[in-house]
Design a protein around this motif. Structure first.
Motif, PDB file in Angstrom:
ATOM      1  N   ARG A  56      26.644  67.880  45.958  1.00 22.65           N
ATOM      2  CA  ARG A  56      26.798  69.232  45.413  1.00 22.65           C
ATOM      3  C   ARG A  56      26.554  69.187  43.911  1.00 22.65           C
ATOM      4  N   SER A  57      25.840  70.179  43.384  1.00 29.60           N
ATOM      5  CA  SER A  57      25.464  70.154  41.967  1.00 29.60           C
ATOM      6  C   SER A  57      26.664  70.228  41.037  1.00 29.60           C
ATOM      7  N   SER A  58      27.783  70.808  41.492  1.00 27.39           N
ATOM      8  CA  SER A  58      28.963  70.928  40.641  1.00 27.39           C
ATOM      9  C   SER A  58      29.941  69.771  40.808  1.00 27.39           C
ATOM     10  N   CYS A  59      29.561  68.772  41.600  1.00 31.83           N
ATOM     11  CA  CYS A  59      30.454  67.637  41.882  1.00 31.83           C
ATOM     12  C   CYS A  59      30.325  66.602  40.767  1.00 31.83           C
ATOM     13  N   SER A  60      31.430  66.310  40.092  1.00 33.35           N
ATOM     14  CA  SER A  60      31.401  65.345  38.987  1.00 33.35           C
ATOM     15  C   SER A  60      31.057  63.947  39.482  1.00 33.35           C
ATOM     16  N   PHE A  61      31.501  63.591  40.688  1.00 26.20           N
ATOM     17  CA  PHE A  61      31.173  62.273  41.239  1.00 26.20           C
ATOM     18  C   PHE A  61      29.676  62.171  41.508  1.00 26.20           C
ATOM     19  N   CYS A  62      29.047  63.289  41.945  1.00 24.60           N
ATOM     20  CA  CYS A  62      27.602  63.291  42.182  1.00 24.60           C
ATOM     21  C   CYS A  62      26.847  63.108  40.875  1.00 24.60           C
ATOM     22  N   ARG A  63      27.250  63.842  39.860  1.00 23.53           N
ATOM     23  CA  ARG A  63      26.560  63.740  38.563  1.00 23.53           C
ATOM     24  C   ARG A  63      26.672  62.327  37.995  1.00 23.53           C
ATOM     25  N   LYS A  64      27.775  61.666  38.264  1.00 23.40           N
ATOM     26  CA  LYS A  64      27.970  60.305  37.771  1.00 23.40           C
ATOM     27  C   LYS A  64      27.209  59.282  38.607  1.00 23.40           C
ATOM     28  N   GLY A  65      27.192  59.480  39.924  1.00 21.80           N
ATOM     29  CA  GLY A  65      26.621  58.477  40.813  1.00 21.80           C
ATOM     30  C   GLY A  65      25.158  58.643  41.150  1.00 21.80           C
ATOM     31  N   ASP A  66      24.628  59.864  41.076  1.00 20.44           N
ATOM     32  CA  ASP A  66      23.245  60.085  41.504  1.00 20.44           C
ATOM     33  C   ASP A  66      22.212  59.352  40.653  1.00 20.44           C
ATOM     34  N   PRO A  67      22.413  59.142  39.352  1.00 16.41           N
ATOM     35  CA  PRO A  67      21.432  58.323  38.618  1.00 16.41           C
ATOM     36  C   PRO A  67      21.294  56.917  39.190  1.00 16.41           C
ATOM     37  N   LYS A  68      22.393  56.348  39.688  1.00 12.51           N
ATOM     38  CA  LYS A  68      22.310  55.035  40.331  1.00 12.51           C
ATOM     39  C   LYS A  68      21.509  55.126  41.625  1.00 12.51           C
ATOM     40  N   LEU A  69      21.696  56.215  42.344  1.00 15.39           N
ATOM     41  CA  LEU A  69      20.969  56.391  43.598  1.00 15.39           C
ATOM     42  C   LEU A  69      19.477  56.587  43.330  1.00 15.39           C
ATOM     43  N   VAL A  70      19.138  57.290  42.257  1.00 12.24           N
ATOM     44  CA  VAL A  70      17.734  57.457  41.873  1.00 12.24           C
ATOM     45  C   VAL A  70      17.099  56.090  41.628  1.00 12.24           C
ATOM     46  N   ALA A  71      17.808  55.230  40.897  1.00 13.91           N
ATOM     47  CA  ALA A  71      17.282  53.896  40.602  1.00 13.91           C
ATOM     48  C   ALA A  71      17.147  53.062  41.870  1.00 13.91           C
ATOM     49  N   LEU A  72      18.121  53.165  42.772  1.00 16.39           N
ATOM     50  CA  LEU A  72      18.072  52.404  44.022  1.00 16.39           C
ATOM     51  C   LEU A  72      16.906  52.872  44.881  1.00 16.39           C
ATOM     52  N   GLU A  73      16.699  54.176  44.955  1.00 17.80           N
ATOM     53  CA  GLU A  73      15.600  54.712  45.762  1.00 17.80           C
ATOM     54  C   GLU A  73      14.257  54.248  45.217  1.00 17.80           C
ATOM     55  N   LYS A  74      14.093  54.242  43.907  1.00 19.59           N
ATOM     56  CA  LYS A  74      12.845  53.771  43.315  1.00 19.59           C
ATOM     57  C   LYS A  74      12.622  52.291  43.621  1.00 19.59           C
ATOM     58  N   GLU A  75      13.699  51.513  43.590  1.00 18.17           N
ATOM     59  CA  GLU A  75      13.601  50.075  43.850  1.00 18.17           C
ATOM     60  C   GLU A  75      13.224  49.777  45.285  1.00 18.17           C
ATOM     61  N   LEU A  76      13.730  50.573  46.240  1.00 17.72           N
ATOM     62  CA  LEU A  76      13.630  50.209  47.647  1.00 17.72           C
ATOM     63  C   LEU A  76      12.736  51.124  48.488  1.00 17.72           C
ATOM     64  N   ARG A  77      12.142  52.140  47.886  1.00 21.00           N
ATOM     65  CA  ARG A  77      11.337  53.069  48.698  1.00 21.00           C
ATOM     66  C   ARG A  77      10.166  52.365  49.366  1.00 21.00           C
ATOM     67  N   ASP A  78       9.534  51.395  48.656  1.00 25.41           N
ATOM     68  CA  ASP A  78       8.393  50.686  49.239  1.00 25.41           C
ATOM     69  C   ASP A  78       8.817  49.729  50.352  1.00 25.41           C
ATOM     70  N   LYS A  79      10.105  49.457  50.450  1.00 19.77           N
ATOM     71  CA  LYS A  79      10.618  48.599  51.515  1.00 19.77           C
ATOM     72  C   LYS A  79      11.104  49.406  52.719  1.00 19.77           C
ATOM     73  N   GLY A  80      11.006  50.738  52.597  1.00 17.92           N
ATOM     74  CA  GLY A  80      11.326  51.565  53.749  1.00 17.92           C
ATOM     75  C   GLY A  80      12.525  52.473  53.600  1.00 17.92           C
ATOM     76  N   LEU A  81      13.079  52.623  52.400  1.00 21.75           N
ATOM     77  CA  LEU A  81      14.233  53.494  52.218  1.00 21.75           C
ATOM     78  C   LEU A  81      13.791  54.923  51.928  1.00 21.75           C
ATOM     79  N   VAL A  82      14.406  55.864  52.631  1.00 20.59           N
ATOM     80  CA  VAL A  82      14.233  57.288  52.357  1.00 20.59           C
ATOM     81  C   VAL A  82      15.618  57.877  52.114  1.00 20.59           C
ATOM     82  N   VAL A  83      15.783  58.557  51.004  1.00 18.47           N
ATOM     83  CA  VAL A  83      17.005  59.319  50.767  1.00 18.47           C
ATOM     84  C   VAL A  83      16.744  60.756  51.190  1.00 18.47           C
TER      85      VAL A  83
END
Length: 318
Positions: A56-83
């Motif tokens: 949710r856009s207003s979730c403080s935990f999302c705003r804090k954690g989603d940058p890490k998820l962006v980095a993880l997705e970039k790292e692993l997308r070529d290995k088969g990860l889809v978010v």
């Protein structure tokens, strides 16, 4: 009182039970894109590891954690990860989604919550809170990973994703695309006594809204607007009143400016279409008479004004 789709309704369940219990296999679901009028499906990603991210856009935990998820997705997308992001935003926060995605450089598929199959089939296996994560393996196994609110939660997520990516892809797609079911029979009288059947609406897309005096406000204005804006483009709309008097049904229609036919519902039609004794539901039926979307729930500040318009556009584009 409106039905509540999140914490008040869903009991916290766990998929980490006894060792002998097999993980459930995910079923296909579809949701409208948060970016455009596309329909996003779980089955769009055969052979991939899919991380369903409930946020949710207003979730403080999302705003804090989603940058890490962006980095993880970039790292692993070529290995088969889809978010696969699914937004828990409501009418008061949905406008914030575009800037949220842009600012965090989120490029993965992001869908809007439509109170459909995801809410019925997947969300109850978690807590309903954000940010929640579900993992769908290459073989289709669905696992609730829990909330991402602590460093330990994040480490658990990363380890689960990497284990899943290490598994070989199956020879055939694990998530079978959902085939829209044929709409049930329909034969009901209008408030003026004329009987209409499903055949009377054949060949053009159709929106069917079941309602009564207690539930007509949930989407009455939205449905009337759909009819006003899209009827000339070929969208048909019909309302089915459940067990009110004709006078009360007319009052509901007049309140929301409904200019489409209102039918007198009965228990047999309610059961055939909704499947249970609910006093509200909305169905989007394509020109071939197949149910593209079945929505049987609504929440305070729901996204009907946005989501229903998306489905109208999707039906007309088919």
């Amino acid at each position: 009182m409106r039905l509540l789709a999140n914490l008040a309704v869903f009991v916290s369940l766990t998929l980490h039970g006894a060792a002998e219990d097999a993980a459930p296999v995910a079923r296909d679901f579809s949701l409208p894109s948060a970016r455009d009028n596309r329909l996003l499906r779980l089955s769009d990603h055969p052979g991939k590891v899919v991380l369903i991210h409930w946020w949710r856009s207003s979730c403080s935990f999302c705003r804090k954690g989603d940058p890490k998820l962006v980095a993880l997705e970039k790292e692993l997308r070529d290995k088969g990860l889809v978010v696969f992001g699914i937004s828990d935003d409501t009418a008061d926060t949905v406008a914030a989604i575009p800037d949220y995605l842009k600012n965090l450089e989120i490029t993965w598929p992001v869908a809007l919550n439509d109170q459909g199959e995801f809410i019925r089939d997947v969300l109850p296996k978690g807590k309903g809170e954000t940010p929640g994560n579900y993992l769908v393996s290459r073989t289709g196994e669905l696992t609730w990973l829990g909330l991402d609110r602590t460093p330990e939660d994040w480490q658990k997520l990363v380890e689960a994703v990497k284990r899943a990516l290490a598994e070989p892809a199956p020879a055939a797609a694990a998530i079978v695309p959902r085939v829209p079911e044929a709409a049930p029979a329909l034969s009901l009288p209008t408030l003026d006594g004329k009987t209409l059947t499903l055949k009377d609406f054949a060949g053009k897309p159709l929106v069917i809204n079941f309602f009564n005096a207690d539930s007509s406000d949930w989407a009455g204005a939205v449905i009337a607007t759909l009819h006003k804006d899209y009827s000339e483009k070929g969208l048909q709309v019909v309302g089915i009143n459940l067990f009110d008097s004709d006078d009360d049904a007319r009052k509901c229609a007049e309140k929301h400016g409904a200019k489409y036919p209102i039918l007198r519902g009965d228990e047999a039609t309610q059961t055939a279409w909704i499947g249970e004794a609910k006093g509200w539901a909305t169905f989007f039926v394509d020109a071939e008479g197949r149910i593209v979307k079945k929505i049987t729930n609504s929440i305070e500040n729901g996204l009907e004004a946005v989501v229903f318009r998306r489905y109208a556009e999707i039906l007309l584009a088919k």
